[in-house]
Design a protein around this motif. Structure first.
Motif, PDB file in Angstrom:
ATOM      1  N   GLY A  11       0.770  -1.241   0.000  1.00  0.00           N
ATOM      2  CA  GLY A  11       0.000   0.000   0.000  1.00  0.00           C
ATOM      3  C   GLY A  11       0.799   1.288   0.000  1.00  0.00           C
ATOM      4  O   GLY A  11       0.208   2.373   0.042  1.00  0.00           O
ATOM      5  N   ILE A  12       2.115   1.222  -0.062  1.00  0.00           N
ATOM      6  CA  ILE A  12       2.922   2.454  -0.039  1.00  0.00           C
ATOM      7  C   ILE A  12       2.602   3.333  -1.241  1.00  0.00           C
ATOM      8  O   ILE A  12       2.332   4.529  -1.094  1.00  0.00           O
ATOM      9  CB  ILE A  12       4.435   2.136   0.013  1.00  0.00           C
ATOM     10  N   LYS A  31       0.002   3.260  -3.154  1.00  0.00           N
ATOM     11  CA  LYS A  31      -1.402   3.684  -3.037  1.00  0.00           C
ATOM     12  C   LYS A  31      -1.509   4.911  -2.130  1.00  0.00           C
ATOM     13  O   LYS A  31      -2.165   5.898  -2.483  1.00  0.00           O
ATOM     14  CB  LYS A  31      -2.251   2.539  -2.483  1.00  0.00           C
ATOM     15  N   GLN A  32      -0.854   4.866  -0.981  1.00  0.00           N
ATOM     16  CA  GLN A  32      -0.919   5.989  -0.036  1.00  0.00           C
ATOM     17  C   GLN A  32      -0.286   7.249  -0.632  1.00  0.00           C
ATOM     18  O   GLN A  32      -0.839   8.352  -0.508  1.00  0.00           O
ATOM     19  CB  GLN A  32      -0.228   5.596   1.269  1.00  0.00           C
ATOM     20  N   LEU A  33       0.846   7.101  -1.291  1.00  0.00           N
ATOM     21  CA  LEU A  33       1.490   8.251  -1.927  1.00  0.00           C
ATOM     22  C   LEU A  33       0.609   8.834  -3.033  1.00  0.00           C
ATOM     23  O   LEU A  33       0.394  10.050  -3.101  1.00  0.00           O
ATOM     24  CB  LEU A  33       2.838   7.851  -2.536  1.00  0.00           C
ATOM     25  N   SER A  34       0.102   7.963  -3.907  1.00  0.00           N
ATOM     26  CA  SER A  34      -0.690   8.446  -5.043  1.00  0.00           C
ATOM     27  C   SER A  34      -1.992   9.089  -4.590  1.00  0.00           C
ATOM     28  O   SER A  34      -2.440  10.070  -5.183  1.00  0.00           O
ATOM     29  CB  SER A  34      -0.951   7.321  -6.042  1.00  0.00           C
ATOM     30  N   GLU A  35      -2.604   8.573  -3.533  1.00  0.00           N
ATOM     31  CA  GLU A  35      -3.822   9.198  -3.002  1.00  0.00           C
ATOM     32  C   GLU A  35      -3.526  10.589  -2.454  1.00  0.00           C
ATOM     33  O   GLU A  35      -4.281  11.534  -2.705  1.00  0.00           O
ATOM     34  CB  GLU A  35      -4.437   8.329  -1.900  1.00  0.00           C
ATOM     35  N   THR A  36      -2.436  10.719  -1.710  1.00  0.00           N
ATOM     36  CA  THR A  36      -2.065  12.023  -1.149  1.00  0.00           C
ATOM     37  C   THR A  36      -1.820  13.028  -2.271  1.00  0.00           C
ATOM     38  O   THR A  36      -2.282  14.171  -2.206  1.00  0.00           O
ATOM     39  CB  THR A  36      -0.817  11.886  -0.251  1.00  0.00           C
ATOM     40  N   ASP A  51      -5.239  13.746  -4.092  1.00  0.00           N
ATOM     41  CA  ASP A  51      -6.166  14.489  -3.225  1.00  0.00           C
ATOM     42  C   ASP A  51      -5.798  15.960  -3.097  1.00  0.00           C
ATOM     43  O   ASP A  51      -6.622  16.777  -2.702  1.00  0.00           O
ATOM     44  CB  ASP A  51      -6.221  13.861  -1.827  1.00  0.00           C
ATOM     45  N   LEU A  77       3.292  12.552   6.003  1.00  0.00           N
ATOM     46  CA  LEU A  77       3.346  11.097   5.943  1.00  0.00           C
ATOM     47  C   LEU A  77       4.484  10.521   6.783  1.00  0.00           C
ATOM     48  O   LEU A  77       4.547   9.312   6.992  1.00  0.00           O
ATOM     49  CB  LEU A  77       3.482  10.627   4.487  1.00  0.00           C
ATOM     50  N   ALA A 109       3.500   8.203   9.308  1.00  0.00           N
ATOM     51  CA  ALA A 109       3.126   6.857   8.859  1.00  0.00           C
ATOM     52  C   ALA A 109       4.371   6.059   8.450  1.00  0.00           C
ATOM     53  O   ALA A 109       4.255   5.047   7.748  1.00  0.00           O
ATOM     54  CB  ALA A 109       2.146   6.957   7.699  1.00  0.00           C
ATOM     55  N   PHE A 165       7.118   7.210   6.670  1.00  0.00           N
ATOM     56  CA  PHE A 165       7.784   7.645   5.444  1.00  0.00           C
ATOM     57  C   PHE A 165       8.877   8.653   5.763  1.00  0.00           C
ATOM     58  O   PHE A 165       8.717   9.489   6.652  1.00  0.00           O
ATOM     59  CB  PHE A 165       6.791   8.348   4.506  1.00  0.00           C
TER      60      PHE A 165
END
Length: 168
Positions: A16-17, A19-24, A27, A67, A70, A72
């Motif tokens: 999910g790394i 995914k989390q970066l791309s969502e941030t 968004d 991040l 979390a 990062f």
């Protein structure tokens, strides 16, 4: 007007790394332009180039830096508009016996020849018959247009007779 940043990302590898970066990034109105990512020794390592509207960049950078809570480690650098000199791009492939300092020697030979490393991937491989560790480097170098590719090959080959150098 859009602004661009280049960022590095390091984190203990887990699902999910990206995914989390791309969502941030999405968004906050960011556009993911290009990236290089890899898993090395249990760590996720990446370098990304993103852009967004100038007025939204500060909020995007703050969200990325947040991040760190979390797990990062992120560094962000605004892209500088630097005019690059006219160069030709060459694909480079080097294989030889592994030894301490081989990347130092290879990068020194490339720089000494007047070339610049644009992209470099290194690995250790097993020699087919002996199982001995072989160093393998593949990458792209830029060479000033007035400099012949042969000078780059000669510079690298001068590092040892065991190196096989291929340039396209």
């Amino acid at each position: 007007m859009n602004a661009s940043v280049v960022m590095t990302v390091l984190a203990t590898d887990r699902t999910g790394i990206v995914k989390q970066l791309s969502e941030t990034i999405a968004d906050h109105g960011g556009n993911w332009l290009e990236s290089r990512m890899a898993r090395l020794a249990g760590q996720f390592a990446g370098i990304l180039r993103i852009e967004c509207e100038e007025g939204r960049m500060e909020a995007l950078v703050e969200a990325l830096e947040a991040l760190s809570g979390a797990g990062f480690l992120i560094q962000v650098q605004r892209e500088a508009g630097v005019d690059a000199p006219k160069c030709s791009q060459l694909s480079l492939d080097v294989v030889g016996n592994d030894r301490p300092g081989i990347v130092k020697a290879l990068s020194g030979a490339i720089a000494e020849a007047g070339a610049n490393v644009e992209d470099l991937h290194t690995s250790l491989e097993s020699a087919p018959m002996s199982g001995q560790s072989l160093f393998h480097a593949k990458g792209v170098v830029s060479l000033p247009e007035d400099l012949p590719a042969e000078s780059l090959v000669e510079s690298i080959e001068s590092l040892g007779e065991d190196l096989a150098v291929s340039i396209e």
